[in-house]
Design a protein around this motif. Structure first.
Motif, PDB file in Angstrom:
ATOM      1  N   LEU A 347      -4.826  57.566  34.797  1.00  0.00           N
ATOM      2  CA  LEU A 347      -4.302  57.541  36.170  1.00  0.00           C
ATOM      3  C   LEU A 347      -5.095  56.563  37.032  1.00  0.00           C
ATOM      4  CD1 LEU A 347      -3.575  61.353  36.817  1.00  0.00           C
ATOM      5  CD2 LEU A 347      -1.960  59.568  36.128  1.00  0.00           C
ATOM      6  N   GLN A 348      -6.419  56.529  36.853  1.00  0.00           N
ATOM      7  CA  GLN A 348      -7.231  55.575  37.601  1.00  0.00           C
ATOM      8  C   GLN A 348      -6.907  54.148  37.187  1.00  0.00           C
ATOM      9  OE1 GLN A 348      -9.248  56.391  40.100  1.00  0.00           O
ATOM     10  NE2 GLN A 348      -9.819  54.261  40.501  1.00  0.00           N
ATOM     11  N   ASN A 349      -6.743  53.922  35.893  1.00  0.00           N
ATOM     12  CA  ASN A 349      -6.342  52.596  35.419  1.00  0.00           C
ATOM     13  C   ASN A 349      -5.043  52.147  36.075  1.00  0.00           C
ATOM     14  OD1 ASN A 349      -7.935  51.060  33.525  1.00  0.00           O
ATOM     15  ND2 ASN A 349      -7.738  52.741  32.056  1.00  0.00           N
ATOM     16  N   LEU A 350      -4.087  53.055  36.154  1.00  0.00           N
ATOM     17  CA  LEU A 350      -2.760  52.679  36.675  1.00  0.00           C
ATOM     18  C   LEU A 350      -2.785  52.383  38.168  1.00  0.00           C
ATOM     19  CD1 LEU A 350      -0.429  55.085  34.656  1.00  0.00           C
ATOM     20  CD2 LEU A 350      -0.699  52.612  34.385  1.00  0.00           C
ATOM     21  N   ILE A 351      -3.577  53.127  38.940  1.00  0.00           N
ATOM     22  CA  ILE A 351      -3.593  52.812  40.377  1.00  0.00           C
ATOM     23  C   ILE A 351      -4.313  51.490  40.633  1.00  0.00           C
ATOM     24  CG2 ILE A 351      -3.389  55.208  41.159  1.00  0.00           C
ATOM     25  CD1 ILE A 351      -6.417  54.927  41.987  1.00  0.00           C
TER      26      ILE A 351
END
Length: 449
Positions: A347-351
Motif C-alpha cells: 500500500l505504501q509502494n502504491l501511494i
C-alpha cells in the motif's frame, strides 16, 4: 514430515493423537517448562489438536496462554513480546485440508534453528517424559488480544503514511481461504481506510480451493477483482504468513514479486542506514538482486526455510528479507514471514508510485519463474542431487540446499522439500519459455519424466 518447518502429517493417519502428545511433551521438556503460547489455524481438526496440545503442556507442568485462531506471525510476535519460553502454532500452512501440523517457536519468537531442532528431535526419539504431580500442573489462560497488538505494531512502522493510504481509499478484494487470516487481514485493511470485499473470509476452515496461493488456485479472486473494479486483490495461505497479490486487471502480480516490492520500499526508506543488506533464499527471483543494485545494497542467499533466512538476516544485519513464495520478513516488526507486513508495504509502494498496481509491476525487473516437482516415493533424492552436481560440474553451483546452478541471467534449483515428500525444481530466466527449457533440459539429462 519432520523438519525445521515443524511437524506435519495427515490427520488420523500419520498425525495421530499419540504423535501430537509425544512431540508436545518433547517441546515442553525442550523449553524447560515455563509459559508456552499456543495458537491455531481454522482447519476443522485444529481445535481438537489444540485441546491435546494444551492438555499435554499442562500435564507437563507448563502454563498455557491460548491465543486461539490467529496468523502464524501473530503467534511469533506474541512469544517475542512476552516472558514465554516458547510457542506452538497448530497448522499445516499451505498443505491440503487433510493435513495438519505443529510449528514450534523458540523464546525469541522465531522457529527452531537446525541445532535446536536436532536437540528437540533427540528428545522426541527418547520418548521419556516426567509429567507433573497433581498439584503442580500448569495454569490455562485465554488471551484474544494479540491480533490487535500485531496490527498496532505494523502501524508503528516509521515510513508508513497512514493518512495518505487512507486518503487513497483503495478497493481491495481479499481471499483468506477461510483460514487464520480471516479476521486479521480484513481488519488491517479496514483500519487503512480500504473498501474491503471479502471472499472466503468466514474463518470456518472449509477450503473452497487448493490452499496454496498459486495463480491456478486463485481464479475466484481474479474474477472478483475485475467484477468489483477493485484496485487490487489479496490472497493469503491458511496460516497467513504468505501474501500473494492480484492486479486490478485480475492478473497475478507474482508471488515472487511480493518480496521484490518489499525490498524496493524498505531499501528506499533505509537508504541512509549503516546496513543495506538483503537476505532471500536460494529459490527466490533475481529481481531482488537487480533492485538491490539500484540502492547499492548487498544480497545474501540462504537455504530455503524461514529460520534459515532469519539466521542469515541476523548474522548480516539485513534490513529486509524473505522468500519468493510470498513471504516478507521485516525486522522492524519481527523476524518472521508476515502477510500483514507485506500488505502495509505494498500500500505504501502504491501511494508513492501514484498509479495502478499493474503499472507499478511494469517498473520492476522482469524475470519469469517455472516451478515443478518430482514425487520421491520411488526415487532416492540424494542420488538425483548427486547426478545434478555431476552433470553441471563445469557451471557455477551452490550446494547449501540441494543444488542451484547459475547461468548469468538464469538459474535452476533442485532440492528436497521441507514440507512434502517431493523434490522441488525451480528455474528462472528472462522469459517463461527459457525457464521451462531449463527444466526440460535438466529432466532429459537426469533421465526423469
Amino acid at each position: 514430515m519432520v523438519s525445521v518447518s515443524g511437524v506435519r502429517g495427515i490427520v488420523g493417519e500419520t498425525l495421530t493423537p499419540f504423535e501430537i502428545v509425544k512431540f508436545t511433551s518433547a517441546f515442553a521438556k525442550f523449553c524447560g517448562g515455563g509459559k508456552i503460547i499456543i495458537g491455531r489455524d481454522t482447519r476443522i481438526h485444529s481445535l481438537f489438536i489444540s485441546h491435546l496440545v494444551s492438555g499435554t503442556l499442562l500435564a507437563m507442568g507448563c502454563d498455557v496462554v491460548d491465543i486461539s485462531v490467529c496468523p502464524t506471525p501473530t503467534l511469533q510476535l506474541a512469544v517475542e513480546h512476552s516472558d514465554a519460553s516458547g510457542g506452538i502454532m497448530i497448522t499445516a500452512s499451505h498443505n491440503p485440508a487433510e493435513w495438519n501440523g505443529l510449528k514450534f517457536v523458540s523464546e525469541e519468537g522465531i522457529f527452531l534453528t537446525p541445532e535446536q531442532h536436532k536437540k528437540f528431535v533427540d528428545l522426541v526419539e527418547k520418548n521419556s517424559f516426567k509429567f507433573a504431580e497433581w498439584n503442580s500442573v500448569g495454569r490455562y489462560i485465554q488471551d484474544r488480544s494479540f491480533i490487535d497488538r500485531h496490527i498496532d505494531k505494523i502501524f508503528q512502522i516509521d515510513f508508513i503514511d497512514v493518512d495518505k493510504i487512507r486518503a487513497r481509499k483503495f478497493k481491495v478484494v481479499v481471499d483468506c481461504i477461510n483460514g487464520a487470516g480471516s479476521e486479521a487481514v480484513p481488519k488491517l485493511l479496514e483500519i487503512f481506510g480500504c473498501d474491503v470485499i471479502k471472499i472466503n473470509c468466514d474463518g470456518n476452515g472449509v477450503f473452497t480451493h487448493e490452499p496454496e496461493p498459486l495463480p491456478e488456485n486463485l481464479t475466484e479472486l481474479c474474477e472478483a477483482v475485475k467484477r468489483y473494479n477493485a484496485d487490487l486483490g489479496i490472497a493469503v495461505d491458511p496460516d497467513a504468513d504468505r501474501l500473494v497479490l492480484v492486479t486490478e486487471k485480475g492478473e497475478a502480480f507474482g508471488e515472487e514479486y511480493t518480496v521484490v516490492q518489499a525490498v524496493k520500499i524498505v531499501l528506499e526508506k533505509k537508504s541512509k542506514s549503516d546496513s543495506k543488506s538483503v537476505v532471500v533464499n536460494l529459490s527466490t527471483t533475481k529481481a531482488v538482486d537487480e533492485i538491490a543494485k539500484v540502492y547499492n545494497a548487498k544480497v545474501y542467499r540462504s537455504p530455503v526455510g524461514e529460520i534459515n533466512v532469519v539466521r542469515k538476516m541476523k548474522e548480516v544485519g539485513a534490513v529486509i528479507g524473505g522468500e519468493g513464495s510470498g513471504g516478507v520478513i521485516f525486522p522492524d516488526v519481527h523476524y518472521g514471514r508476515d502477510s500483514l507486513v507485506g500488505i502495509a508495504l505494498i500500500l505504501q509502494n502504491l501511494i508513492e508510485f501514484g498509479g495502478r498496481i499493474s503499472e507499478f509491476k511494469e517498473t520492476l525487473p522482469k524475470f519469469e519463474i517455472f516451478k515443478t516437482k518430482i514425487n520421491i516415493e520411488n526415487v532416492n533424492p540424494d542420488d538425483v542431487l548427486d547426478k545434478v552436481k555431476e552433470v553441471y560440474k563445469d557451471a557455477g553451483i551452490n550446494t547449501d540446499d540441494g543444488v542451484r546452478v547459475d547461468f548469468g541471467d538464469s538459474w535452476i534449483h533442485i532440492r528436497k522439500s521441507n514440507t512434502e515428500p517431493i523434490l522441488r525444481i525451480i528455474a528462472e530466466a528472462r522469459t517463461k519459455k527459457e525457464a521451462e527449457e531449463l527444466v526440460k533440459e535438466l529432466r532429459t539429462k537426469l533421465g526423469l519424466k
